[in-house]
Design a protein around this motif. Structure first.
Motif, mmCIF file in Angstrom:
data_model
loop_
_atom_site.group_PDB
_atom_site.id
_atom_site.type_symbol
_atom_site.label_atom_id
_atom_site.label_comp_id
_atom_site.label_asym_id
_atom_site.label_seq_id
_atom_site.Cartn_x
_atom_site.Cartn_y
_atom_site.Cartn_z
ATOM 1 N N SER A 97 61.407 12.156 -15.837
ATOM 2 C CA SER A 97 62.539 11.713 -16.650
ATOM 3 C C SER A 97 63.823 12.157 -15.949
ATOM 4 O O SER A 97 63.815 13.113 -15.171
ATOM 5 C CB SER A 97 62.466 12.346 -18.041
ATOM 6 O OG SER A 97 62.728 13.732 -17.945
ATOM 7 N N PRO A 98 64.949 11.472 -16.209
ATOM 8 C CA PRO A 98 66.209 11.868 -15.577
ATOM 9 C C PRO A 98 66.567 13.314 -15.897
ATOM 10 O O PRO A 98 67.137 14.015 -15.058
ATOM 11 C CB PRO A 98 67.240 10.916 -16.180
ATOM 12 C CG PRO A 98 66.478 9.828 -16.824
ATOM 13 C CD PRO A 98 65.082 10.281 -17.039
ATOM 14 N N GLU A 99 66.156 13.799 -17.083
ATOM 15 C CA GLU A 99 66.512 15.167 -17.475
ATOM 16 C C GLU A 99 65.795 16.188 -16.592
ATOM 17 O O GLU A 99 66.413 17.131 -16.099
ATOM 18 C CB GLU A 99 66.168 15.413 -18.954
ATOM 19 C CG GLU A 99 67.056 14.657 -19.939
ATOM 20 C CD GLU A 99 66.720 13.174 -20.058
ATOM 21 O OE1 GLU A 99 65.612 12.766 -19.631
ATOM 22 O OE2 GLU A 99 67.564 12.405 -20.556
ATOM 23 N N THR A 100 64.489 16.023 -16.410
ATOM 24 C CA THR A 100 63.779 16.979 -15.550
ATOM 25 C C THR A 100 64.276 16.858 -14.107
ATOM 26 O O THR A 100 64.388 17.849 -13.396
ATOM 27 C CB THR A 100 62.252 16.759 -15.575
ATOM 28 O OG1 THR A 100 61.985 15.376 -15.444
ATOM 29 C CG2 THR A 100 61.625 17.287 -16.836
ATOM 30 N N ALA A 135 58.104 10.688 -10.562
ATOM 31 C CA ALA A 135 56.806 10.090 -10.868
ATOM 32 C C ALA A 135 56.962 8.585 -11.065
ATOM 33 O O ALA A 135 58.017 8.105 -11.503
ATOM 34 C CB ALA A 135 56.221 10.726 -12.115
ATOM 35 N N LEU A 136 55.919 7.853 -10.725
ATOM 36 C CA LEU A 136 55.950 6.402 -10.912
ATOM 37 C C LEU A 136 55.580 6.047 -12.344
ATOM 38 O O LEU A 136 56.085 5.086 -12.913
ATOM 39 C CB LEU A 136 54.974 5.740 -9.931
ATOM 40 C CG LEU A 136 54.922 4.218 -9.924
ATOM 41 C CD1 LEU A 136 56.262 3.629 -9.484
ATOM 42 C CD2 LEU A 136 53.809 3.726 -8.993
ATOM 43 N N THR A 137 54.660 6.849 -12.935
ATOM 44 C CA THR A 137 54.299 6.594 -14.339
ATOM 45 C C THR A 137 54.528 7.868 -15.148
ATOM 46 O O THR A 137 54.496 8.972 -14.610
ATOM 47 C CB THR A 137 52.827 6.152 -14.483
ATOM 48 O OG1 THR A 137 51.971 7.242 -14.098
ATOM 49 C CG2 THR A 137 52.522 4.947 -13.619
ATOM 50 N N THR A 184 57.820 4.916 -15.344
ATOM 51 C CA THR A 184 58.933 5.789 -15.716
ATOM 52 C C THR A 184 60.234 4.983 -15.722
ATOM 53 O O THR A 184 60.240 3.799 -15.355
ATOM 54 C CB THR A 184 59.072 6.928 -14.691
ATOM 55 O OG1 THR A 184 59.087 6.361 -13.392
ATOM 56 C CG2 THR A 184 57.917 7.909 -14.796
ATOM 57 N N GLU A 185 61.336 5.646 -16.097
ATOM 58 C CA GLU A 185 62.646 4.985 -16.092
ATOM 59 C C GLU A 185 63.168 4.938 -14.667
ATOM 60 O O GLU A 185 64.027 5.723 -14.270
ATOM 61 C CB GLU A 185 63.607 5.739 -17.005
ATOM 62 C CG GLU A 185 63.181 5.673 -18.469
ATOM 63 C CD GLU A 185 63.982 6.624 -19.343
ATOM 64 O OE1 GLU A 185 64.457 6.181 -20.398
ATOM 65 O OE2 GLU A 185 64.141 7.794 -18.975
ATOM 66 N N TYR A 243 58.830 -3.948 -10.757
ATOM 67 C CA TYR A 243 60.074 -3.416 -11.298
ATOM 68 C C TYR A 243 60.820 -2.628 -10.220
ATOM 69 O O TYR A 243 62.037 -2.762 -10.062
ATOM 70 C CB TYR A 243 59.772 -2.523 -12.504
ATOM 71 C CG TYR A 243 60.984 -2.200 -13.339
ATOM 72 C CD1 TYR A 243 61.421 -3.066 -14.338
ATOM 73 C CD2 TYR A 243 61.705 -1.034 -13.113
ATOM 74 C CE1 TYR A 243 62.539 -2.773 -15.094
ATOM 75 C CE2 TYR A 243 62.831 -0.739 -13.864
ATOM 76 C CZ TYR A 243 63.243 -1.608 -14.858
ATOM 77 O OH TYR A 243 64.343 -1.318 -15.601
ATOM 78 N N ALA A 244 60.066 -1.825 -9.461
ATOM 79 C CA ALA A 244 60.661 -1.031 -8.382
ATOM 80 C C ALA A 244 61.259 -1.940 -7.320
ATOM 81 O O ALA A 244 62.329 -1.667 -6.771
ATOM 82 C CB ALA A 244 59.613 -0.111 -7.764
#
Lengths: 320, 423
Positions: B100-103, B124-126, B135-136, B167-168
């Protein structure tokens, strides 16, 4: 003195004279075991601990009787249901026992190499009573003694090892031992139960049972290791028995005086026909059990001699 | 303040050339490759030592957050500096995963505080590296993720992976895969073959790697994503990689230093420090991947630095944890390939510095005017015997303990600042 090893971890580390030293001494213990008075004091004053991380009845009983007949103080630890459940590691269990000053440690463990690991951490003699799919040296030695007594020699024989080779530590130790003694080894079984690159072991590989048994002096059946299998290796037990189970018809391909062996416990009707297993003219399965006690006595006796000699040297060194 | 390093052997992986010369560092950049010292510059005669672009190491596990007792940003950064690594690209397989962007912001901040070398992060990808939801990727890119990977966990569901890749692709992100068929490799501790059979170890066929790579390449063809295979370690996977590159797919591959310098027999009597993932391969495979690095088919060499404490290694082989530390041994181990004549120094640094920097779009990895002065100065021949307890990594699980090695780092520069050594 031909036997110099500190531990008996596998056949891999033994030289042919060491193998013969164990077998020759075992012959004497066979005689002793057949007497009414079966006591020796070869291990008197020594402590033997049997540590079985995997359930075992036959091997554990054999080691226990062997130790007791030689006068050792024998203790059995069924580690399967004790401290390991509480999260203690193998090494911590070993170190705990080591602090009680055992002289002989008999170990069985489900992971290949676990007994080697343990032997590095303790200062007594360690006997491998089977580690994972790796080795089971006393089984190979008792098989060798059985063969030598039945055939009068332990070389230039054709030995067919049949069944679940991939999961069998008995097969690995036997391949090593019989190879070192210059016998012709055949492995018989379906490809799914053969180890990879088995052809590089110096053996012949057969998928057809009758071809594999053709002219064999010794037919060694292996137990189908259901507990070590993680998926479908064979379609069904009945198809397995049909193609690879030993019965009188398939045995007819072997030499007329070929002996039938099995390390036990048997799955009757899966890898061996019940009647054949009980046929005292062909089957030496009960002899194998008898030789097991004698071979284990011999192995522990020789290791104890080396241990005493080593400690004697160490004590002398301290005084000088 | 400018620094003029004279009497150095310049290793240029871009031009694939090496030769004696000098290098000027000014304002954190490589200001010139002239032998003339400008006025006021500090001049250091390096006595013929080699000077190369600092190593960019893709795939370092730092264990923060979650297992800081095994390695922290501080200890990893110091170890990297001592090993000539100027950019660490950290793996997301921490606990919790960097998903996540936070971590990602947390580890980015921690890294900047604690490490003397640059640290960039993969995400991470998922989510949770569980292989179910992507992931985002957009937010994570904005927060500085340089690539997306689930580490050594394979996304088994092809639909999930193809969507994440598509998506990537839309965002131009790089996806790093671990080519392995997990249904074949599950539970394996060794590579199938005579050695594993004799030792009685659960083993995986080398074919599992090719099957994993074939699948990933098929999905690359489907989605057009930029793809990097983290470790190609078998000869059987090489033709598939070569075909994919010939067909013009945006595919690159790496290999760990351990698979280039060790083989399955090094495990010997169940030595768990030699347990890595994927397991060490046969000597034939090792030779094939060394050749592939020399030819450029395999693009990147990385340390695959994976710290493990003593407890997780002091177990029976199949139960022991996989992985080995390598930040400090990467360069001396890689020098074995040079000393053995398998490749020259520019070829080696193409795989250690230039290619990984290019692939991730980082400015380093080059020995050119205007490039950041991320440099390693080393003695290619200095011999030593490795003592694992003298390493700076918190975890000491190296397979090279007691090994005779050649090649010592004398100084490491990041942004022109000396972060290791004494010049």
């Amino acid at each position: 003195m031909a036997f110099r090893a500190r531990h008996l971890l596998g056949i891999d580390h033994l030289a042919p004279p060491e193998i013969l030293a164990i077998l020759d001494l075992a012959e004497r213990y066979v005689e002793l075991n057949r007497r009414t008075e079966k006591r020796s004091d070869a291990l008197a004053g020594l402590t033997q601990i049997n540590m079985f991380f995997e359930a075992s009845t036959r091997t554990q009983a054999s080691f226990e009787i062997a130790g007791k007949r030689l006068g050792a103080d024998v203790m059995n630890m069924s580690v399967a249901q004790s401290s390991v459940k509480k999260g203690e590691t193998l090494i911590d269990t070993a170190l705990t026992l080591n602090a009680m000053h055992p002289d002989l440690l008999v170990v069985r463990h489900g992971a290949s190499g676990a007994v080697n690991l343990l032997a590095e951490k303790v200062n007594c003699a360690v006997l491998n009573a089977g580690d994972g799919r790796h080795e089971h040296p006393t089984q190979a030695l008792l098989d060798a003694l059985t063969i030598r007594r039945a055939k009068g020699k332990l070389q230039r024989l054709t030995v067919a090892i049949c069944g679940d080779i991939a999961h069998s530590r008995v097969a690995r130790s036997n391949i090593l031992l019989l190879g070192k003694m210059e016998n012709r080894i055949r492995l018989v079984g379906p490809p799914t139960l053969m180890p990879t690159r088995v052809g590089e072991f110096g053996v012949e590989v057969f998928e057809d049972m009758k071809e594999g048994l053709e002219g064999a002096d010794v037919v060694m059946m292996l137990r189908l290791q259901k507990e070590r299998m993680d998926g479908g290796f064979i379609p069904s037990e009945r198809e397995y028995f049909h193609r690879y189970g030993l019965d009188a018809e398939k045995l007819a391909a072997a030499k007329e005086d070929a002996i039938v062996m099995h390390p036990g416990p048997m799955n009757r009707g899966v890898e061996i026909d019940g009647t054949l297993a009980d046929d005292i003219n062909r089957s030496v399965i009960q002899d194998q059990v008898e030789m097991g006690v004698a071979v284990r006595m011999a192995a522990m006796d020789l290791l104890a001699r080396n241990l005493r000699a080593e400690r004697g040297r160490a004590a002398a060194g301290v005084m000088v | 303040m400018s620094l003029h390093l004279t009497n150095v052997r310049l290793i240029d992986p871009e031009k694939l050339a090496e030769g004696s010369g000098a290098l000027l560092i000014e304002d954190g950049l490589i200001a010139g490759l002239d032998t003339q010292a400008p006025k006021g510059a500090r001049v250091v005669d390096c006595g013929g030592l080699c000077l190369a672009p600092g190593i960019v190491d893709i795939g370092v596990k730092i264990c923060e957050p979650g297992e800081r007792h095994k390695e922290s940003f501080r200890s990893a950064g110091l170890a990297a500096a001592a090993g000539g690594i100027t950019t660490i690209v950290a793996r997301p397989d921490t606990d919790p995963a960097i998903d996540s962007p936070e971590t990602l912001e947390f580890v980015t901040r921690r890294a900047a505080e604690a490490s003397p070398v640059r640290i960039r992060h993969m995400a991470a990808l998922t989510k949770g590296r569980a292989g179910r939801e992507m992931t985002e990727i957009g937010f994570l890119l904005d927060a500085g993720a340089v690539a997306f990977s689930d580490g050594d966990r394979v996304v088994t569901n092809a639909k999930v992976l193809s969507r994440a890749m598509a998506y990537a692709k839309g965002l131009g992100a790089l996806v790093i895969g671990h080519p392995q068929d997990p249904s074949l490799s599950q539970g394996a501790a060794a590579t199938s073959g005579k050695f594993a059979s004799l030792r009685g170890l659960p083993a995986v066929s080398p074919m599992a790697e090719r099957m994993g790579l074939d699948r990933d390449i098929a999905l690359v063809e489907m989605t057009g994503v930029r793809y990097h295979a983290d470790q190609i370690t078998t000869s059987r996977a090489l033709p598939a990689l070569e075909r994919a590159k010939k067909n013009g797919f945006d595919v690159t591959a790496g290999v760990s230093i351990h698979h280039l310098t060790l083989n399955e027999l090094d495990v010997g009597d169940y030595r768990t420090f030699f347990k890595v993932k994927p397991p060490l391969r046969s000597e034939d495979d090792r030779l094939a991947v060394v050749e592939a690095v020399a030819s450029g088919l395999i693009d990147v060499i990385s340390s695959m630095h994976t710290p493990q404490d003593e407890e997780s290694k002091r177990l029976p082989f199949e139960e022991a944890a996989a992985g080995a530390v390598a930040l400090e041994t990467l360069l001396p181990a890689a020098m074995r390939l040079v000393h053995a004549g398998a490749m020259d120094l520019p070829q080696l640094f193409r795989a250690l510095s230039l290619n990984p920097a290019r692939r991730l779009g980082l400015p380093g990895g080059r020995l050119a005017e205007g490039a950041p002065a991320d440099l390693v100065l080393f003695d290619r021949d200095a011999p030593f015997v490795l003592d694992r307890f003298k390493m700076l990594s918190k975890s000491k699980n190296t397979p090279f303990d007691g090994a005779k090695m050649q090649g010592k780092v004398r100084a490491t520069f990041v942004d022109g600042k000396q972060v290791f050594g004494d010049l």
